[in-house]
Design an enzyme around this catalytic site. Structure first.
Site, PDB file in Angstrom:
ATOM      1  N   CYS A 174      86.670 -39.927 -47.020  1.00 31.24           N
ATOM      2  CA  CYS A 174      85.504 -40.745 -46.683  1.00 31.24           C
ATOM      3  C   CYS A 174      85.564 -41.993 -47.562  1.00 31.24           C
ATOM      4  CB  CYS A 174      84.207 -39.964 -46.877  1.00 31.24           C
ATOM      5  SG  CYS A 174      83.974 -39.325 -48.554  1.00 31.24           S
ATOM      6  N   VAL A 175      84.451 -42.613 -47.848  1.00 29.37           N
ATOM      7  CA  VAL A 175      84.452 -43.863 -48.599  1.00 29.37           C
ATOM      8  C   VAL A 175      84.923 -43.681 -50.036  1.00 29.37           C
ATOM      9  CG1 VAL A 175      83.011 -45.780 -49.411  1.00 29.37           C
ATOM     10  CG2 VAL A 175      82.608 -44.783 -47.164  1.00 29.37           C
TER      11      VAL A 175
END
Length: 472
Positions: free
Chosen positions: A26-27
């Site tokens: 993810c980020v």
């Protein structure tokens, strides 16, 4: 930083490429489905330069690396392991093999409620803004802003309408998310949810009064008298109905040819599910929901201090297990039944407590890497996102986590005894007071002071004591 070397060290620390079932990111984090998490060398993993923390949740092993770097590490990670790039859904599916039945049930609720959480949190924040405009005694003695400045009344009315929309049509949001999770048509899920709040039905919030006056309309269905009642703000009816809808749709899809699918499957699915919902699912789950709500309310009414101590103190461990997602449904049910929730304010204070403990570690430690991680994660926790602080700092050293629990428990007792309520789930952490009913602001600020001071003080003192011992 040698990205290739970082990826190689991570692979080695988590048990080698044979231990990896699927991987995505993810980020800020690598999100892995591992075959055996016991093979992870936690100590070696934490020594890797790019790794800022790690934790396991919902069957996934997640490694915190940081924005901008994680995607570079992931590319090398995929090349080294040969697992191939996976989507988040594929990793979630692979990770389910590590879950027991209770964890799977909790994960199902999380998968349903997390996608609609932005709408609920936004509604809570807008309700807070509306409270500022309409609450008496905030800016003027015994008067509100719209009392003193009537030109703001219509603006407050529009804000209130926008804020309430998510709750008025909550079954529509849940219907969409639940149908998607159970493998049914998302569009039919939305229609099912909106059907339960149709304007022709008696509003659920006026049901008790209408029943007392004997003014509830009914349908006659094959000799059965079915009350024409809506399910505004209700959670259980639409959850169960969406499950039935998905199963009916799947059953028909397997047996109807593609040429007749549109003419047969959606109408029969919606019609059959609708009848079952109004005849059985709705009344039964409505009663169960009210029973559970009454149970929670009676416990906190009878012994608020015990309720606040337990929920305030144990919310953080619930986050570790993922069980905290189940209380989203309880919050929404409380909001529907009594006009607010006394649980969510304690969640906001627990966020702040974790941030305070991490901030104390930032000031106490001489480790520059830990200083940077503790500072950024404490700010994140104070704004409502606690995972970096909990898993990256507090749980790693344990005593900051327990200090945060102690502070959160004390604050939980304080605000629960005072009956603090929030009309909605809102933004967590320090901005949370916007989503608290304004008459409870003074005591809520006392709770905020407790979770800022107690976890910080305990963590800082213990950290200094431990460093002094190590120096000797």
């Amino acid at each position: 930083m040698d990205i290739r070397k970082q990826a190689e060290e991570i692979v080695h620390a988590i048990g080698g490429k044979e231990n990896i079932s699927a991987a995505t990111h993810c980020v800020t984090r690598l999100r892995l489905a591992l075959n055996d998490e016991s093979k992870v060398d936690q100590e070696a993993l934490e020594q890797i330069e790019s790794v800022k923390g790690s934790f396991s949740t919902n069957g996934q092993f997640q490694i915190v690396i940081g924005q901008g770097t994680v995607n570079k590490v992931y590319k090398e990670f995929v090349v080294i392991t040969g697992v191939g790039e996976s989507s988040k859904d594929e990793v979630k599916k692979a990770a389910e093999q590590n879950l027991n039945p209770i964890q799977r049930a909790v994960k199902t609720l999380a998968d349903i409620f997390i996608p609609i959480l932005p709408a609920i949190v936004t509604a809570g924040l807008l309700m807070g803004i509306n409270n500022l405009l309409t609450g008496a005694g905030i800016f003027y003695n015994d008067a509100s802003i719209i009392d003193k400045h009537p030109q703001w009344a219509d603006i407050a009315g529009i804000i209130n309408l926008i804020a309430n929309t998510a709750f008025v049509f909550l079954p529509g949001l849940i219907g969409w998310s639940a149908a998607k999770r159970f493998g049914g048509s998302e569009l039919l899920g939305i229609v099912l949810g909106l059907m339960l709040v149709h304007p022709d039905l008696l509003n659920a919030w006026g049901y008790a009064e209408a029943q007392k006056e004997g003014d509830v309309d009914t349908w006659n269905f094959l000799g059965l008298e079915i009350e024409k009642v809506g399910y505004q703000g209700q959670v259980l009816p639409v959850l169960v109905a969406a499950f039935v809808l998905a199963k009916v749709e799947q059953f028909l899809t397997k047996r109807v040819s593609d040429g007749f699918h549109l003419l047969v499957v959606p109408p029969i699915t919606l019609l059959l599910t609708g009848f079952i919902t109004f005849v059985a699912i709705g009344p039964i789950t409505f009663a169960i929901g009210n029973f559970l709500t009454d149970g929670f309310v009676s416990i906190f009414d009878a012994v608020p201090a015990i309720g606040g101590l337990i929920y305030g103190g144990l919310y953080a461990p619930l986050v570790i297990t993922g069980m905290h997602h189940t209380f989203l449904a309880v919050d929404l049910q409380l909001i529907s039944a009594i006009g607010g929730t006394f649980l969510w304010p304690m969640v906001a204070l627990s966020n702040i407590a974790q941030g305070s403990a991490a901030f104390a570690m930032m000031l106490a430690t001489k480790d520059e890497k830990l200083k940077g991680l503790a500072l950024t994660s404490s700010i994140s926790a104070w704004l409502g996102i606690t995972e970096p602080a909990m898993f990256g700092v507090n749980l790693r050293y344990r005593y900051p986590f327990f200090a945060a629990m102690i502070g959160s428990a004390i604050a939980g007792v304080t605000i629960t005894i005072a009956g603090v309520m929030a009309p909605s789930i809102g933004v967590g952490g320090i901005p949370a007071f916007f989503s608290i009913l304004n008459e409870f602001w003074p005591i809520f600020f006392v709770g905020m002071a407790i979770v800022l001071i107690v976890p910080f003080g305990l963590t800082f003192l213990i950290a200094k004591f431990k460093m002094r011992q190590e120096a000797q």
